[in-house]
Design a protein around this motif. Structure first.
Motif, PDB file in Angstrom:
ATOM      1  N   TYR A  35       0.832  -1.203   0.000  1.00  0.00           N
ATOM      2  CA  TYR A  35       0.000   0.000   0.000  1.00  0.00           C
ATOM      3  C   TYR A  35       0.865   1.250   0.000  1.00  0.00           C
ATOM      4  CZ  TYR A  35       0.801   0.958   5.014  1.00  0.00           C
ATOM      5  OH  TYR A  35       1.358   1.271   6.227  1.00  0.00           O
ATOM      6  N   HIS A  51       6.521   8.689  -3.795  1.00  0.00           N
ATOM      7  CA  HIS A  51       5.569   7.649  -3.364  1.00  0.00           C
ATOM      8  C   HIS A  51       5.426   6.566  -4.440  1.00  0.00           C
ATOM      9  CE1 HIS A  51       4.085   9.141   0.488  1.00  0.00           C
ATOM     10  NE2 HIS A  51       4.267  10.355  -0.005  1.00  0.00           N
ATOM     11  N   ALA A 183       4.445   3.288  13.216  1.00  0.00           N
ATOM     12  CA  ALA A 183       3.950   3.833  11.939  1.00  0.00           C
ATOM     13  C   ALA A 183       4.618   5.171  11.648  1.00  0.00           C
ATOM     14  CB  ALA A 183       2.425   3.981  11.986  1.00  0.00           C
ATOM     15  N   GLY A 206      10.870   6.165   4.770  1.00  0.00           N
ATOM     16  CA  GLY A 206       9.794   7.160   4.876  1.00  0.00           C
ATOM     17  C   GLY A 206      10.043   8.342   3.944  1.00  0.00           C
ATOM     18  N   SER A 243       6.062  11.297   9.717  1.00  0.00           N
ATOM     19  CA  SER A 243       5.275  10.505   8.762  1.00  0.00           C
ATOM     20  C   SER A 243       4.498  11.479   7.887  1.00  0.00           C
ATOM     21  CB  SER A 243       4.321   9.536   9.466  1.00  0.00           C
ATOM     22  OG  SER A 243       3.140  10.166   9.862  1.00  0.00           O
TER      23      SER A 243
HETATM   24  N1  PMP Z   1       7.512   3.638   9.123  1.00  0.00           N
HETATM   25  C1  PMP Z   1       6.352   2.954   9.147  1.00  0.00           C
HETATM   26  C2  PMP Z   1       6.340   1.582   9.717  1.00  0.00           C
HETATM   27  C3  PMP Z   1       5.186   3.570   8.663  1.00  0.00           C
HETATM   28  O1  PMP Z   1       4.027   2.894   8.672  1.00  0.00           O
HETATM   29  C4  PMP Z   1       5.249   4.902   8.167  1.00  0.00           C
HETATM   30  C5  PMP Z   1       4.047   5.652   7.644  1.00  0.00           C
HETATM   31  N2  PMP Z   1       2.914   5.011   7.470  1.00  0.00           N
HETATM   32  C6  PMP Z   1       6.476   5.562   8.165  1.00  0.00           C
HETATM   33  C7  PMP Z   1       7.593   4.893   8.640  1.00  0.00           C
HETATM   34  C8  PMP Z   1       6.606   6.975   7.640  1.00  0.00           C
HETATM   35  O2  PMP Z   1       6.598   6.989   6.225  1.00  0.00           O
HETATM   36  P1  PMP Z   1       6.072   8.245   5.392  1.00  0.00           P
HETATM   37  O3  PMP Z   1       6.887   9.418   5.832  1.00  0.00           O
HETATM   38  O4  PMP Z   1       6.332   7.868   3.981  1.00  0.00           O
HETATM   39  O5  PMP Z   1       4.628   8.420   5.727  1.00  0.00           O
END
Ligand code: PMP
Length: 288
Positions: A35, A51, A183, A206, A243
Motif C-alpha cells: 500500500y 511515493h 507507523a 519514509g 510521517s
Molecule cells: N515507518 C512505518 C512503519 C510507517 O508505517 C510509516 C508511515 N505510514 C512511516 C515509517 C513513515 O513513512 P512516510 O513518511 O512515507 O509516511
C-alpha cells in the motif's frame, strides 16, 4: 468510512458500500499486498514521484507488476480527490488478487486495486506545542520492513501496546538499536546534530524522513544517517517522529521519562519551520 462519497476498486468508482472484494482475495487471506499513503496539500499530491517509486519498490519486492502507469494513477487520484476539499490523503493498496487458498502464487492472477481519498487529519495543536509520549518496545516484526506491506499485525499490536500505556507511539528497538516507530520514522537531536537510522531491511524508507534529511542538508543543518543505540535515544536532547500525515512531531516523554527538558526543542522549531516553508513552496508550484 461510510461518509466517503466514492472509492476506486478495479477500474470502477463506487460508493464504499457497493465496493465488494472476494473473501478469497489474497489480501484478506494472507495479507498478500502492498500500500501507499500520499498526502495532498493545496490540491497537489505531495512528493508523488517518491511515493510511486516506493510503490514500485514494494511491488517488485513481492513480485507483482505495477498495474498502472504514473499517468493512470494520476487520473485515478484526481477523480477521487475531486469529491473532497481541503488537505486530503490518498490511500491505495494492491493485493495479488483472488484465487483458491494456496501459499504458492497462482498463475495468471489479476491484482485487486483499491484506493480512496479522505480528509487529512492534522495532529492536534497541543501535540505540536507539548509533544507526545512514546514507549520503547521490542521490534517483533519481520526482516523486510522496507516493504510497505498491508500485513501490519505486528505494527498494530505495537501501536496498541503504546496506547495501552498512555502513549501515542511505540519506538521499536532491535538488537539494542532503534529502528523506527510502529507507523513513523524516528529522529534524535544531540548537540545540534540530527541523527536518523540508516535505510535498510529493518525500516520503511519514509518519504517524510527523506524530505527532512534533504532539507537539513540543503540548509546546512548537520544530519547523519547512522544507527541510534537505545542509550543515545535516552540521552537525546530532542526526539521526533515523522510521517506523511503526522509530519514532524516532537516526542517529549519516553517510557515515562522526559526527553531533554520535556518540551519540544529549538531544532524541532527550526526544522518544522523549514518543512512548512518547503510545503508552501510546493503548494505554489515551486517545489516537487
Ligand atoms: N515507518 C512505518 C512503519 C510507517 O508505517 C510509516 C508511515 N505510514 C512511516 C515509517 C513513515 O513513512 P512516510 O513518511 O512515507 O509516511
Amino acid at each position: 468510512m461510510a461518509n466517503l462519497a466514492q472509492v476506486y476498486l478495479n477500474g470502477e468508482f463506487l460508493p464504499p458500500d457497493q465496493a465488494r472484494v472476494s473473501v478469497f482475495d489474497r489480501g484478506f487471506i494472507f495479507g498478500d499486498g502492498v500500500y501507499e499513503v500520499i498526502p495532498v496539500f493545496g490540491g497537489r499530491l505531495f512528493r508523488l514521484p517518491h511515493h510511486l517509486s516506493r510503490l514500485d519498490a514494494s511491488l517488485s519486492a513481492i513480485r507483482l507488476r505495477n498495474p498502472h502507469t504514473p499517468q493512470e494513477w494520476n487520473g485515478i487520484f484526481t477523480r477521487l480527490l475531486a469529491a473532497g476539499s481541503g488537505d486530503q490523503s490518498i490511500y491505495l493498496q494492491i493485493t495479488r488478487g483472488v484465487a483458491p487458498r494456496d501459499h504458492a502464487f497462482p498463475p495468471n492472477i489479476t491484482p485487486t486495486v483499491f484506493a480512496y481519498a479522505q480528509p487529512l487529519k492534522y495532529s492536534p495543536p497541543e501535540q505540536l506545542a507539548q509533544g507526545v509520549a512514546a514507549v520503547t518496545a521490542a521490534d517483533i516484526r519481520w526482516q523486510r520492513c522496507d516493504i510497505k506491506a498491508i500485513a501490519l499485525l505486528a505494527n498494530a499490536l505495537l501501536r496498541q501496546q503504546a496506547i495501552d500505556q498512555g502513549a501515542m507511539e511505540a519506538i521499536l528497538v532491535r538488537d539494542g538499536v532503534v529502528t523506527e516507530g510502529a507507523a513513523s520514522n524516528i529522529f534524535i537531536v544531540k548537540n545540534g546534530r540530527l541523527v536518523t537510522p540508516p535505510k535498510g531491511p529493518f525500516i520503511l524508507p519514509g518519504i517524510t524522513r527523506d524530505l527532512v534529511v534533504e532539507i537539513a542538508r540543503a540548509k546546512g543543518v548537520p544530519c547523519d544517517e547512522l544507527p541510534v543505540k537505545i542509550e543515545a535515544l535516552s540521552a537525546a536532547d530532542e526526539v521526533w517522529l515523522t510521517s506523511s500525515t503526522k509530519e514532524i512531531l516532537p516526542i517529549t516523554r519516553i517510557d515515562g521519562r522526559a526527553v531533554g527538558n520535556g518540551k519540544p526543542g529549538p531544532m524541532h522549531a527550526k526544522m518544522f519551520a523549514l518543512y512548512k516553508e518547503y510545503k508552501q513552496a510546493f503548494i505554489q508550484g515551486q517545489a516537487d
